[in-house]
Design an enzyme around this catalytic site. Sequence first.
Site, short mmCIF file in Angstrom:
data_model
loop_
_atom_site.label_atom_id
_atom_site.label_comp_id
_atom_site.label_asym_id
_atom_site.label_seq_id
_atom_site.Cartn_x
_atom_site.Cartn_y
_atom_site.Cartn_z
N HIS A 470 0.76 -1.09 -0.04
CA HIS A 470 0.13 0.13 -0.14
C HIS A 470 0.74 1.38 -0.13
CE1 HIS A 470 -3.39 -2.54 2.18
NE2 HIS A 470 -3.30 -2.80 0.75
C1 LIG Z 1 0.38 -7.59 -4.60
C2 LIG Z 1 -0.49 -6.46 -4.31
C3 LIG Z 1 -2.05 -6.98 -3.58
C4 LIG Z 1 -2.56 -5.93 -3.27
N1 LIG Z 1 -3.98 -6.11 -2.79
C5 LIG Z 1 -4.83 -5.14 -2.47
C6 LIG Z 1 -6.18 -5.50 -2.18
O1 LIG Z 1 -6.42 -6.57 -2.22
N2 LIG Z 1 -6.96 -4.27 -2.24
C7 LIG Z 1 -6.73 -3.19 -2.48
O2 LIG Z 1 -7.74 -2.15 -2.33
N3 LIG Z 1 -5.43 -2.87 -2.81
C8 LIG Z 1 -4.68 -3.79 -2.81
N4 LIG Z 1 -3.35 -3.36 -3.34
C9 LIG Z 1 -2.83 -1.84 -3.59
C10 LIG Z 1 -3.79 -1.41 -4.77
O3 LIG Z 1 -3.55 -2.41 -5.78
C11 LIG Z 1 -2.85 -0.29 -5.27
O4 LIG Z 1 -2.94 0.61 -4.32
C12 LIG Z 1 -3.13 0.44 -6.56
O5 LIG Z 1 -3.34 -0.58 -7.52
C13 LIG Z 1 -2.34 1.68 -6.92
O6 LIG Z 1 -2.76 2.05 -8.21
P1 LIG Z 1 -1.86 3.12 -8.95
O7 LIG Z 1 -2.72 3.51 -10.13
O8 LIG Z 1 -1.43 4.41 -8.02
O9 LIG Z 1 -0.69 2.55 -9.36
P2 LIG Z 1 -0.41 0.92 -10.24
O10 LIG Z 1 -1.77 0.30 -10.26
O11 LIG Z 1 0.70 0.14 -9.64
O12 LIG Z 1 -0.48 1.48 -11.74
C14 LIG Z 1 1.00 1.90 -12.19
C15 LIG Z 1 0.90 1.41 -13.69
O13 LIG Z 1 2.16 2.31 -14.29
C16 LIG Z 1 3.17 1.32 -15.00
N5 LIG Z 1 4.41 2.21 -14.98
C17 LIG Z 1 5.15 2.53 -14.14
N6 LIG Z 1 6.15 3.32 -14.44
C18 LIG Z 1 6.01 3.43 -15.81
C19 LIG Z 1 6.79 4.03 -16.90
N7 LIG Z 1 7.88 4.43 -16.69
N8 LIG Z 1 6.30 3.99 -18.19
C20 LIG Z 1 4.95 3.20 -18.47
N9 LIG Z 1 4.52 2.53 -17.69
C21 LIG Z 1 4.88 2.67 -16.25
C22 LIG Z 1 3.24 0.20 -14.01
O14 LIG Z 1 3.47 -0.75 -15.15
C23 LIG Z 1 1.77 0.01 -13.55
O15 LIG Z 1 0.83 -0.70 -14.40
C24 LIG Z 1 -2.48 -4.41 -3.70
C25 LIG Z 1 -1.21 -4.10 -4.38
C26 LIG Z 1 -0.56 -5.36 -4.74
C27 LIG Z 1 0.90 -4.89 -5.64
#
Ligand SMILES: Cc1cc2nc3c(=O)[nH]c(=O)nc-3n(C[C@H](O)[C@H](O)[C@H](O)COP(=O)(O)OP(=O)(O)OC[C@H]3O[C@@H](n4cnc5c(N)ncnc54)[C@H](O)[C@@H]3O)c2cc1C
Length: 555
Positions: A470
């Site tokens: 998280h």
């Molecule tokens: C294993 C795991 C289990 C979890 N379990 C839960 C759960 O059960 N319930 C819950 O609510 N939350 C859970 N979470 C947390 C939740 O999924 C995250 O807080 C959320 O997905 C974050 O979203 P985001 O859009 O900030 O980033 P992300 O979803 O991580 O998206 C960022 C994206 O940007 C891409 N990226 C990064 N850098 C670059 C670049 N330079 N160029 C192009 N693309 C790039 C990455 O590949 C990624 O796909 C979990 C997370 C993980 C990893």
Amino acid sequence: MIKSEPFDYIIVGGGSSGSVLAARLSEDPDCTVLLVEAGGSDWHPLFHMPAGFAKMTKGMASWGWHTVPQKHMKGSVLRYTQAKVIGGGSTINAQLYTRGNALDYDTWANDEGCTGWDYRSVLAYFKRAEDNQRFADDYHSYGGPLGVSMPVATLPICDAFIRAGQELGIPHNHDFNGKQQAGLGFYQLMQRDRRRSSASLGYLRPNQHRKNLTIIQNTFVSRIALENKRAKGIVVRRDNREEMIYATREVIVTSGAIGSPKLLMQSGIGPAEYLKSVGVSVHHDLPGVGSNLQDHLDLFVMAECTGDHTYDNVTKWYRTLWAGLQYLLFKSGPVASSLFETGGFWYADPNARAPDIQFHLGLGSGIEAGVARLKNAGVTLNSAYMRPHSRGTVRLLSSDPEDAPLIDPNYWAEPHDRKMSIEGLKIAREIMQQAALKPFVLAERLPGPSLKSEDDLFDYGCANAKTDHHPVGTCKMGTGPDAVVGLDLSVHGIEALRVADSSVMPRVPSCNTNAPTIMIGEKGSDLIRGREPLPPVTFAHEKNDQRPRARQFVM
Ligand SMILES: Cc1cc2nc3c(=O)[nH]c(=O)nc-3n(C[C@H](O)[C@H](O)[C@H](O)COP(=O)(O)OP(=O)(O)OC[C@H]3O[C@@H](n4cnc5c(N)ncnc54)[C@H](O)[C@@H]3O)c2cc1C
């Protein structure tokens, strides 16, 4: 460098929030939207089967990162799984649907200066995103892109766990996202029709054929191109060549709480002296980039079961085969389980204003990477302290964008966090020892009955703790000197550039972070489109509604 056709909006990172933004911004047919994702597609069936989660922390579709040695945990290095696939974390997470406590968002508004991001204001966006299978009330809605469902593959040990909580004085709670957060119960899950409901499936899939939406995968953005303090586009690496893609309106960074500050720093936006020290030319001195990293650290109790009460033995080949068939034919059985279907929220600090510990009951041992697997069937109760005071950093190893970042959550830097984590572990142990669980639990194996003192449990934590995945806060929203984005998510001091993902949360909410990130994508899309924000939610009892809502029955 080759140059491609321009787009109005370029979104960097097709994760939880990036997927929401791509779908919402492309609703306007008069603008063009490009979504760039470093990872690949989510075609593999394991992403769609709820139990596929068991594979996800073990390296599938992830960047393969680790923390730096943790100074306050005897130098431990923790695996730090972050998604690299379309849908991001929502494609690989455990699907638990939680939003935290009203106090979390009211603290953003009142203590962090984030006016407009208070609980009632953000609740409207949680509801807009939601397609709830069961609830439709002040707190919930249906018809939105994100499927939210009751678990379908629970086991008798789940009910026993909820009874055990009540024996210890922790009430049963049927909706952690409703009026009251405290208690134990069944989680709702981000699933629809017994399949994962990721941001990719909920938001991108139905809209991917829009003429004004372009999605490119397996493409790494190495920097944001800047001219006179304005973002003019991005530079991507494809086929070993650099390519410039222009944005006529905005670049929106949604690369996650590790990826977003990394990309800003690679582009010369960040703490100037530090950037110079790693050989990055400075375009804009913004001290807060990469600071304020917060995360939930997880400890766990693991017990051996008296029999086959969890899903551990499904790993035997003939049972795996049957489980696969059962899911294919009837969409039921172990494969339909997220493996973490019960849990809840309670108080490590009895004087806390809101719950500060979260529990997840894992239906097995060794479900996640790095966690021991028992020989016989086991059960795991995770506990995480949710209001950490410690703050860490994301930094660059060098000026090479391909290098892994230096991730330092700085766990337990504040002694308070360590004390509360250990309190949570003690409560988890007590729950496991209640009468209701006796028919299911043979004996505690980890930490093990011989580990009793604070020092013992500290040592156990240092050797076994894991991230709850998280991370937030590294491009903090606010107005102070350490803020990176303003209340409209624009990067301070740079035109045409926003950050709109988990990294903008000023404080980590007391829950899993996917639903709050999707909320940020939803609200961010209105801010970017210049639309009026949704009105803050008014609860039914405040509406002076005279219609009879419930009949009085006399027994
Ligand atoms: C294993 C795991 C289990 C979890 N379990 C839960 C759960 O059960 N319930 C819950 O609510 N939350 C859970 N979470 C947390 C939740 O999924 C995250 O807080 C959320 O997905 C974050 O979203 P985001 O859009 O900030 O980033 P992300 O979803 O991580 O998206 C960022 C994206 O940007 C891409 N990226 C990064 N850098 C670059 C670049 N330079 N160029 C192009 N693309 C790039 C990455 O590949 C990624 O796909 C979990 C997370 C993980 C990893």
